[in-house]
Design a protein around this motif. Structure first.
Motif, mmCIF file in Angstrom:
data_model
loop_
_atom_site.group_PDB
_atom_site.id
_atom_site.type_symbol
_atom_site.label_atom_id
_atom_site.label_comp_id
_atom_site.label_asym_id
_atom_site.label_seq_id
_atom_site.Cartn_x
_atom_site.Cartn_y
_atom_site.Cartn_z
ATOM 1 N N LEU A 70 6.150 14.820 16.444
ATOM 2 C CA LEU A 70 5.570 14.336 15.187
ATOM 3 C C LEU A 70 6.528 14.543 14.024
ATOM 4 O O LEU A 70 6.727 13.647 13.196
ATOM 5 C CB LEU A 70 4.256 15.074 14.899
ATOM 6 N N ARG A 74 8.554 11.390 12.016
ATOM 7 C CA ARG A 74 7.801 11.023 10.818
ATOM 8 C C ARG A 74 8.604 10.194 9.828
ATOM 9 O O ARG A 74 8.024 9.584 8.921
ATOM 10 C CB ARG A 74 7.264 12.273 10.132
ATOM 11 N N GLY A 83 4.143 8.990 16.493
ATOM 12 C CA GLY A 83 3.452 10.137 17.078
ATOM 13 C C GLY A 83 4.100 10.624 18.351
ATOM 14 O O GLY A 83 5.139 10.117 18.785
ATOM 15 N N ALA A 147 0.203 8.355 12.431
ATOM 16 C CA ALA A 147 1.316 7.983 13.296
ATOM 17 C C ALA A 147 1.286 6.510 13.669
ATOM 18 O O ALA A 147 2.285 5.966 14.142
ATOM 19 C CB ALA A 147 1.285 8.829 14.569
#
Length: 313
Positions: A70, A74, A83, A147
């Motif tokens: 994650l 990001r 994700g 995500a």
């Protein structure tokens, strides 16, 4: 490219903890069985603590790996999937559901017909564990950190049409699925392969009808469609294209149900769910299809269970 403020987390702790924990847990559990059968002389309590420590390390490894992915992803653009890997998410679902079920081993044995005593609380936990795990993992690792930004809405552009299409498709898929399922069972029996019913089918025949209706017709379709179509399909659609999204989400959906006899019908159902989701751009359509498919089966089993509908002799 990663952004300048990316949180740096080494990659090795995740796999080391997960693999090492799995080896320790399985080894300690196997040793406990050997002690119980008289093949090994060891401290059962110590082996129990080692098995627990291994399980905790395994879970910690999966959570670490998911958290790292994650943070690393990001800074990808919003149109990408940002994700954790889909297979990692599925592993977390299985682990979370198993953790819920661990205190209720006797209830699982009762449902599988291998002894044990079925209690109302245990029955509820066993039936609820997987849908709840799907919802928790989807929310914590995908929905909460956004995500998958810009997903189609739950209702889609035309919710009434999506609902109607889902119900009609559910009726059609139930008929097709049962015809294909009957053919598969006949083939397996001709090959001398025994056919066992699924845990869910035994649950419908055994548990409180209101609990069955709540979970199998309402909660399970919502949780499974959120995960397999909302998360899995869209993640692989963005990273691998339409073909991989259809193939991957359909295969995972069929595999998680763990039934040789029902594998092909569920494979067809999974493809239909993905197709209708893609066409309507609404999660309501596959949820309605899934709920209708489950609902017809549940109603027929309950009618037979309470002698309202007599099974064929």
């Amino acid at each position: 490219m990663l952004g300048p403020n990316t949180v740096r987390m080494p990659s090795w702790p995740g796999p080391v903890l997960a693999i090492g924990g799995a080896i320790l847990a399985v080894g300690a559990a196997s040793a406990r069985l050997m002690v119980a059968s008289g093949q090994l002389d060891a401290d059962l309590r110590l082996l129990g603590w080692l098995a627990l420590a291994g399980a905790v390390a395994f879970v910690a490894g999966l959570v670490y790996a998911a958290t790292r992915q994650l943070r690393v992803r990001r800074y990808l653009p919003p149109e990408r999937y940002r994700g954790p890997a889909v297979l990692l998410l599925l592993a977390l679902v299985v682990v979370v559901a198993t953790i819920f079920q661990i205190p209720f081993g006797n209830d699982i044995l009762a449902l599988t017909g291998e002894g044990g005593e079925l209690t109302p609380l245990g029955a509820a936990v066993v039936l609820l564990s997987t849908p709840v795990a799907l919802l928790l993992v989807s929310w914590w690792f995908v929905l909460r950190p956004r995500a998958l930004a810009g997903l189609p809405s739950w209702m889609g552009p035309d919710p009434v049409r999506a609902l109607g299409i889902g119900v009609l498709a559910g009726i059609g898929m139930w008929v097709l699925g049962n015809l294909v399922g009957a053919a598969v069972i006949a083939l397996l029996q001709a090959l001398g392969i025994g056919v066992d019913t699924q845990l869910a089918e035994r649950a419908v025949e055994t548990l409180d009808p209101w609990l069955v209706v709540l979970v199998v017709i309402f909660l399970a379709p919502v949780a499974e469609e959120l995960f397999f179509r909302g998360v899995v399909f869209n993640a692989w659609l963005r990273e691998g294209g339409v073909r991989w999204a259809f193939i991957g989400s359909t295969l995972l959906f069929a595999l998680i149900h763990l039934s040789i006899a029902a594998f092909v019908p569920i494979l067809l159902l999974g493809f239909a769910l993905a197709w209708i989701y893609r066409r309507t751009q609404s999660l309501l359509a596959p949820i309605a299809l899934h709920a209708t498919f489950n609902g017809i089966s549940v109603v027929l089993v309950l009618l037979t269970r309470f002698d309202i509908l007599k099974p064929p002799v």
